[in-house]
Enzyme design. Structure first.
Site, PDB file in Angstrom:
ATOM      1  N   ASP A   1       7.173  -3.918  -3.295  1.00  0.00           N
ATOM      2  CA  ASP A   1       8.558  -4.234  -3.665  1.00  0.00           C
ATOM      3  C   ASP A   1       9.320  -2.921  -3.857  1.00  0.00           C
ATOM      4  O   ASP A   1       8.857  -2.022  -4.585  1.00  0.00           O
ATOM      5  CB  ASP A   1       8.601  -5.065  -4.944  1.00  0.00           C
ATOM      6  CG  ASP A   1       9.994  -5.616  -5.204  1.00  0.00           C
ATOM      7  OD1 ASP A   1      10.337  -6.638  -4.586  1.00  0.00           O
ATOM      8  OD2 ASP A   1      10.730  -4.997  -5.998  1.00  0.00           O
TER       9      ASP A   1
ATOM     10  N   GLU B   1      13.639  -7.306  -0.075  1.00  0.00           N
ATOM     11  CA  GLU B   1      13.077  -5.967  -0.186  1.00  0.00           C
ATOM     12  C   GLU B   1      11.581  -6.006  -0.433  1.00  0.00           C
ATOM     13  O   GLU B   1      10.981  -5.005  -0.836  1.00  0.00           O
ATOM     14  CB  GLU B   1      13.767  -5.194  -1.324  1.00  0.00           C
ATOM     15  CG  GLU B   1      13.439  -5.657  -2.721  1.00  0.00           C
ATOM     16  CD  GLU B   1      14.325  -6.809  -3.189  1.00  0.00           C
ATOM     17  OE1 GLU B   1      14.381  -7.063  -4.396  1.00  0.00           O
ATOM     18  OE2 GLU B   1      14.980  -7.465  -2.345  1.00  0.00           O
TER      19      GLU B   1
END
Length: 601
Positions: free
Chosen positions: A453, A496
C-alpha cells in the site's frame, strides 16, 4: 427421200456439243464432290478446321435449304460466336481414299450445354442419313456415354464420309456458341477419355477434400466464415460439374430440366456465396461498409435472378449470370483495400481472387463474345485456377484464425491489464493462485503473498493533484516490473494497493524482495512538474502455500492484509510478516531493520 428426213450434219453440231459437255461435267463432277475434304487415313485427333466450312442462319433451316448457300471457311477466328440464337452448319468430307483400312472415329462437340446437334452423313452420294443428338432427352438416350454430345461412325477403306453438322439451341433461346468440333480415332478417343476423366477426377477430389476441411472447420471452430467458405466451394464445384457435363452424366442423368436450366442458377449461386464469404471474411460491415452494402444489393439481385429463372425467364437471367461471374473479378481490389486497412490476412484473399478472377473474366469473355478464337479452352485454365484459389483461401482462413486468436489473446491481456501501470489487474489473481498452487505441489517451495500500500496516497493527490498521483502510480508500476523476477506475478489490486506472488525457498528471501522494493521506492522520489515527490510504502507478507501450513482460499488476502494493517499501525514504511501459531492473538516480534513479524503464540 432419205435426204429429206435426216437433218443436215451442220444443223446437229450444236446439239452434239452440248451433250458432250454435259457428259464431261458428269464424269468430272460426281455427286457430293463440292464438299471440302479432310484426309483421315492417318487420323489421331484433331479439331475440325478449314477446309471445313460453316454457315450461320437466323432461321431453323433444313439441309435442302442450306446445300446451295455460300459457306465460309471454318478458321480459328470464327470458332467463338458469342451469345446468339442462330443456327450453325458445318460441312466437310472425311476422305479415306488413301487408306487401306477402315477408320472408326468419334465426332463430339466441345461444350456440354449445346442443346441440339443434327448430323447428316453419307458415303459420297446424294443419299444422307440423319441422326439427332440432344441434351433435351435423358442422358441415357445418348448414342455414346460421354459428357458432351458425341457421334461414333466408321469410314470404309478407300471411301469417304460426307457430313453436314447442324448445331442449335432450343427455339427462342440464345446462349454461348462455340464451333469447336473434335474428331478422334475411336481407340484414341477411349484413351483420351480415360486420361481426361482421371484429370477431372483429381480436380473434383481436391475440391471435395477442401470442402470437407471447411465443414470440419465450421463444426470444430464454430466460426461461420468457414461455413460460408464451404457453401462457396460446394456451389463452385457444382458449377464446374455442370459445365464439364459430369453433373448430367452422374448426378442427375434423368433431370432434363436441371441440366438445361441449372447452369445459370449455379452461376448465380456461386456468385452469391462468394460475396457472402467475402463479406464475413473481410469483416466488411465494420471495415468496408460501402462494399458491404453493395454486395448485399448484388446478392438480392442475383437471388431474384434465380427466382426468375425458375419461373421461366431466360435472356435477362442469362446476362445477369454472366455479369455475376465477371463481378467476382473485382474482388482482388477489395482484398487489396482490406489489406491496406490493416487486415494482413487479406493478402492471401486478394491473391486467390486475382488468380481465379482473371480466369473467370477470360472464360466469360470467351463464352459471351467473339473476341477470342480459342473456343472454351480457357475453362481448363480457370478450373486449375479454381483449385489454386480454393487452397489460397484456405491459407487466408488459417492466417485469419491465427490473427483472430492473437486478437483474442490481446483482448484478454488488455482485460487483465491495468491501463495506467501496465501491470496485471486483480482479474489475474485467482488464476495466478491456481498456477502457484500447482507449482508448489511440484517443487515443494513455499509461496508468499506480498500486499503493498502506498503511504498517504490520498494526501499526495490532494497536495499535488491527480495527474501527479497517476505519475507516481506509473513509476511504481515500472519499479515493480524491475524487481519482479520471471516467475513472479505483480498486479495492481486496486487504487494505490498492489500485490506480488513470489515462490522462494526461505521466508527471508520473500522478505528481502519486499524490503528492496520498499527501499527503492523511498530512495527514488518521483519527478513531476519540476519538483520531486517523496513517498513511501508499507507491505504485509503472508505465506499461502508451505509445508507447515496451507490456508483456505478465503484466508489468503485476509492474512496478508492483517500484516499490512499491523505495519500501518506501527508507523508505515516497513514490511511486516504474518505467521500463525496454534493459538492466541498476533503479537509483534522484532525482526530486521524495517521488518517486523506478526505471530500467534
Amino acid at each position: 427421200m432419205l435426204s429429206r428426213t435426216v437433218p443436215p450434219l451442220r444443223t446437229s453440231i450444236p446439239y452434239l456439243t452440248i451433250a458432250a459437255l454435259i457428259a464431261l461435267l458428269a464424269l468430272a463432277a460426281p455427286a457430293g464432290a463440292s464438299l471440302p475434304a479432310i484426309d483421315i487415313s492417318g487420323l489421331h485427333h484433331e479439331l475440325i478446321r478449314a477446309p471445313a466450312e460453316y454457315l450461320s442462319t437466323t432461321e431453323d433451316s433444313t439441309l435442302e435449304e442450306v446445300r446451295d448457300r455460300d459457306f465460309q471457311p471454318l478458321t480459328a477466328a470464327s470458332v467463338n460466336q458469342g451469345i446468339t440464337g442462330d443456327t450453325f452448319w458445318v460441312r466437310f468430307r472425311l476422305d479415306n481414299t488413301k487408306g487401306n483400312d477402315s477408320v472408326p472415329w468419334v465426332l463430339h462437340h466441345e461444350t456440354s450445354y449445346l442443346d441440339h446437334i443434327t448430323l447428316y452423313y453419307g458415303n459420297g452420294d446424294d443419299i444422307l442419313k440423319e441422326v439427332s443428338l440432344s441434351d433435351r432427352v435423358p442422358f441415357g438416350d445418348r448414342p455414346l456415354d460421354y459428357r458432351t454430345l458425341a457421334f461414333p461412325h466408321e469410314t470404309a477403306a478407300g471411301g469417304v464420309t460426307d457430313l453436314y453438322v447442324k448445331m442449335a439451341y432450343a427455339p427462342n433461346k440464345a446462349d454461348s456458341v462455340s464451333l469447336n468440333l473434335h474428331l478422334s480415332e475411336t481407340s484414341l478417343f477411349a484413351e483420351r477419355t480415360r486420361g481426361e476423366y482421371m484429370a477431372y477426377g483429381a480436380f473434383f477430389g481436391i475440391m471435395a477434400t477442401l470442402l470437407l476441411i471447411a465443414l470440419l472447420g465450421a463444426a470444430l471452430l464454430r466460426q461461420v466464415v468457414y461455413l460460408h467458405y464451404a457453401l462457396f466451394l460446394a456451389f463452385s464445384t457444382m458449377m464446374w460439374a455442370a459445365l464439364d457435363g459430369f453433373a448430367y452424366q452422374y448426378l442427375w442423368p434423368s433431370s432434363v430440366f436441371l441440366h438445361n436450366e441449372g447452369y445459370h442458377i449455379l452461376f448465380l449461386a456461386t456468385s452469391i456465396t462468394a460475396l457472402q464469404f467475402s463479406r464475413h471474411f473481410l469483416k466488411a460491415r465494420d471495415k468496408l461498409p460501402l462494399f458491404n452494402r453493395g454486395a448485399i444489393i448484388l446478392q438480392v439481385i442475383m437471388a431474384a435472378g434465380i427466382g426468375l429463372r425458375l419461373l421461366g425467364v431466360y435472356e435477362p437471367v442469362l446476362a445477369l449470370s454472366f455479369a455475376s461471374l465477371a463481378i467476382l473479378a473485382a474482388l482482388p481490389v477489395i482484398g487489396y483495400l482490406a489489406w491496406r486497412r490493416g487486415q494482413h490476412y487479406a493478402r492471401w484473399y486478394a491473391l486467390a481472387w486475382a488468380v481465379y478472377g482473371v480466369g473467370l473474366l477470360i472464360s466469360v469473355l470467351s463464352a459471351g463474345t467473339p473476341l477470342f478464337n480459342w473456343g472454351m479452352d480457357p475453362l481448363v485454365f480457370t478450373q486449375i485456377s479454381a483449385v489454386l484459389e480454393s487452397c489460397l483461401l484456405l491459407v487466408a482462413l488459417g492466417e485469419r484464425l491465427i490473427a483472430w486468436e492473437r486478437d483474442r489473446r490481446q483482448a484478454l491481456t488488455l482485460a487483465r491489464q491495468d491501463a495506467l501501470t501496465g501491470l496485471n489487474n486483480r482479474r489475474v489473481f485467482p488464476q495466478a493462485l491456481e498456477h502457484y498452487q500447482a507449482r508448489f505441489r511440484q517443487t515443494g517451495d513455499p509461496v508468499y503473498l506480498i500486499m503493498i500500500d502506498l503511504d498517504h496516497f490520498k494526501e499526495l493527490n490532494d497536495q499535488h493533484g491527480h495527474d501527479a498521483g497517476d505519475c507516481v502510480l506509473r513509476g511504481f508500476g515500472r519499479l515493480l516490473r524491475t524487481h519482479c523476477r520471471p516467475g513472479d506475478t505483480c498486479l495492481r489490486y486496486g487504487g494505490e494497493e498492489f500485490a506480488m506472488l513470489v515462490q522462494v525457498r526461505e521466508e527471508v528471501q520473500a522478505v528481502s524482495i519486499a524490503e528492496r522494493i520498499r527501499d527503492a521506492f523511498e530512495q527514488h522520489p518521483t519527478q513531476y512538474d519540476g519538483h520531486f515527490i517523496h513517498h513511501t510504502l508499507t507491505a504485509g507478507l503472508a505465506p499461502i502455500f508451505s509445508s507447515r501450513r496451507r490456508i483456505e482460499w478465503g484466508e489468503i488476502i485476509r492474512e496478508a492484509d492483517a500484516a499490512l494493517y499491523r505495519a500501518k499501525e506501527q508507523g508505515r514504511n516497513k514490511v511486516v510478516v504474518f505467521s500463525a501459531a496454534a493459538d492466541g492473538e498476533p503479537v509483534k516480534v522484532s525482526g530486521q531493520q524495517g521488518v517486523d513479524s506478526v505471530r500467534t503464540n
